[in-house]
Motif scaffolding. Structure first.
Motif, short mmCIF file in Angstrom:
data_model
loop_
_atom_site.label_atom_id
_atom_site.label_comp_id
_atom_site.label_asym_id
_atom_site.label_seq_id
_atom_site.Cartn_x
_atom_site.Cartn_y
_atom_site.Cartn_z
N LYS A 32 0.85 -1.20 0.00
CA LYS A 32 0.00 0.00 0.00
C LYS A 32 0.87 1.24 0.00
O LYS A 32 1.83 1.33 0.78
N TYR A 33 0.55 2.19 -0.88
CA TYR A 33 1.31 3.43 -1.01
C TYR A 33 0.39 4.63 -0.83
O TYR A 33 -0.77 4.60 -1.23
N LEU A 34 0.95 5.71 -0.29
CA LEU A 34 0.29 7.02 -0.31
C LEU A 34 1.07 7.91 -1.26
O LEU A 34 2.27 8.13 -1.06
N ASN A 35 0.41 8.41 -2.29
CA ASN A 35 1.08 9.24 -3.30
C ASN A 35 1.05 10.70 -2.87
O ASN A 35 -0.02 11.27 -2.62
N LEU A 36 2.23 11.30 -2.77
CA LEU A 36 2.36 12.68 -2.31
C LEU A 36 3.35 13.45 -3.18
O LEU A 36 4.20 12.85 -3.85
N PRO A 37 3.29 14.78 -3.17
CA PRO A 37 4.31 15.58 -3.86
C PRO A 37 5.70 15.26 -3.31
O PRO A 37 5.86 14.87 -2.15
N ILE A 38 6.71 15.46 -4.12
CA ILE A 38 8.07 15.05 -3.78
C ILE A 38 8.58 15.74 -2.51
O ILE A 38 9.32 15.13 -1.72
N GLU A 39 8.17 16.97 -2.26
CA GLU A 39 8.65 17.67 -1.07
C GLU A 39 8.16 17.01 0.21
O GLU A 39 8.83 17.06 1.25
N ALA A 40 7.00 16.36 0.16
CA ALA A 40 6.48 15.67 1.33
C ALA A 40 7.35 14.46 1.68
O ALA A 40 7.56 14.15 2.86
N LEU A 41 7.85 13.77 0.66
CA LEU A 41 8.75 12.65 0.90
C LEU A 41 10.04 13.14 1.56
O LEU A 41 10.55 12.52 2.49
N LYS A 42 10.55 14.26 1.08
CA LYS A 42 11.78 14.82 1.65
C LYS A 42 11.58 15.21 3.12
O LYS A 42 12.40 14.89 3.99
N ASP A 43 10.49 15.91 3.40
CA ASP A 43 10.24 16.39 4.75
C ASP A 43 10.16 15.23 5.74
O ASP A 43 10.73 15.31 6.85
N ALA A 44 9.45 14.17 5.37
CA ALA A 44 9.29 13.03 6.27
C ALA A 44 10.63 12.32 6.48
O ALA A 44 10.96 11.93 7.61
#
Length: 446
Positions: free
Chosen positions: A291-303
């Motif tokens: 299962k994946y949650l698709n988010l903008p790339i900046e959200a991946l960086k922040d987390a």
């Protein structure tokens, strides 16, 4: 205009090529040294420095050798980090062969169950062709690894060390694949002859026993219990008769239910803020689905940054072969000056590369650090690979933030590093993607 390539057309091409001195220089360089070596920018090493203001300490670099277990090595590297910290060890490894054994066994069962679910599909149809294409390859996903650990636990590497077959999986995978395709043929043929499902499942059990025997012969028998001993700075540790499941609970001590996959797939068919799963993708049949949650790339960086700031590494999946230099371990859009070498521009964006099969996740590694600029934003990332210490800088790669934007597809983080809105979005029922969707790709590069 001609529909075919004529001799006259070739003559025009040749004259144009020869008239440009740069073409001849590029040809001499590439034919002698290879395309990537000829295109390496000399400035790249100077610009991509291995200095980071957030940097986690890890043990000796691991080596998956000639196997496609990068996803497994990366996951175990995040877990051994916790064991080392708990016991005060300078280095430690968990057995990659142990998890490989059960992954192959569970994938075999998952494949045969998929065959039983699709008995009425045409053999020459796209779905059956897809299932038969790779019944139990080396690749995998984070959720698949979680399923293995929750069911079977983990053991130290010395308890189930590598074998020739685990370090170089091609032969074993080839023979297992041959048997599974044979078994698929047997089950589908029996169904066509009128055999009931009960009889087919009885056949499946015998088939799995054959797979189990083959795995034991090639990889060794996995332990049910073992004795754990370690000489630590805090004294000698001895745990007699511990199970792999209890070893995980006691020494890794990681609540896997709290870790989720964030992806960045900026294609029109996958809106941000939605969750996705992939049909017929998995290993443990009764385990949790991918299962994946698709988010903008900046959200991946922040987390990812937030998790490392708290002292914990981050598992991730990317397309490592694109715009990277393996020997120096540099992943950067400017690492290779291909446009000058070939006198052409490469113009597809990230969404177009996904839609047209030019890029997808191929490899999993671990973030062990990041460099933040004066504004607190990342400009380069510290990457622990599993290709041995001779690849990259003592086994570590360096990734530019611009490369992250274009070729990073997945990070796994604790839910607590998401916003309330993102956590709520993850709880949505996932949209099911086709088995061949690029987001169904498995990390398998060796």
């Amino acid at each position: 205009m001609n529909r075919e390539i004529t001799r006259e057309t070739l003559s025009v091409f040749e004259k144009a090529f020869d008239s440009d001195r740069a073409n001849r220089v590029a040809m001499n360089a590439a034919t002698k040294n290879g395309v990537n070596n000829a295109a390496v920018r000399a400035e790249s090493a100077r610009e991509m420095r291995h200095t980071f203001n957030i940097s986690l300490e890890q043990g000796e670099i691991t080596n998956q050798k000639q196997s496609g277990r990068c996803w497994m090595f990366a996951a175990l590297n995040t877990m051994r980090f916790r064991v080392m910290k708990k016991l005060g060890l300078k280095t430690f490894e968990l057995s990659q062969n142990y998890t490989l054994f059960y992954d192959k066994l569970e994938k075999s069962n998952y494949f045969l169950e998929s065959i039983l679910e699709t008995l009425d599909e045409p053999t020459n149809g796209r779905l059956i062709a897809y299932l038969l294409s790779s019944p139990l390859g080396d690749g995998g996903q984070w959720d698949m690894f979680v399923n293995l650990v929750e069911k079977y636990g983990v053991v130290p590497k010395e308890i189930m060390p590598e074998t020739v077959a685990s370090s170089s999986t091609r032969e074993l995978v080839g023979y297992l694949t041959e048997k599974l395709r044979e078994f698929a043929c047997t089950l589908r043929t029996a169904h066509q002859a009128g055999a009931p499902m009960e009889a087919l499942r009885a056949q499946k059990d015998e088939m799995l026993r054959t797979i189990y025997n083959m795995l034991c012969i090639a990889l060794g028998k996995p332990p049910v219990t073992f004795d754990f001993e370690a000489d630590t700075p805090n004294g000698f540790v001895r745990d007699l008769g511990i199970t792999p499941q209890d070893f995980f609970k006691k020494y890794v001590d990681m609540d896997l239910s709290q870790y989720i996959s964030l992806i960045n797939a900026p294609t029109a068919d996958k809106p941000y803020g939605k969750t996705y799963t992939v049909a017929f993708l998995g290993n443990v049949k009764e385990g949790r689905p991918v299962k994946y949650l698709n988010l903008p790339i900046e959200a991946l960086k922040d987390a990812a940054i937030a998790q490392m700031q708290d002292g914990e590494p981050v598992w991730f999946g990317c397309d490592v072969g694109k715009r990277s230099v393996r020997d120096s371990g540099v992943m950067d859009l400017d690492a290779l000056d291909l446009e000058t070498l070939f006198s052409t521009k490469f113009t597809m964006n990230k969404a177009q590369r996904l839609d047209y099969g030019q890029s997808l996740m191929t490899h999993a590694m671990v973030f062990q650090g990041v460099n933040l600029d004066e504004n607190g934003r990342p400009n380069r990332w510290r990457v622990e690979n599993s290709w041995g210490k001779d690849a990259g800088h003592n086994g570590y790669y360096i990734m530019s933030d611009a490369w992250f934007d274009e070729y990073m597809y997945q990070v796994v983080v604790n839910k607590k590093y998401l916003t309330e809105e993102q956590r709520a979005a993850f709880e949505q029922a996932p949209i099911t993607l086709e088995p061949w969707d690029p987001m169904g790709s498995l990390a398998t590069l060796r």
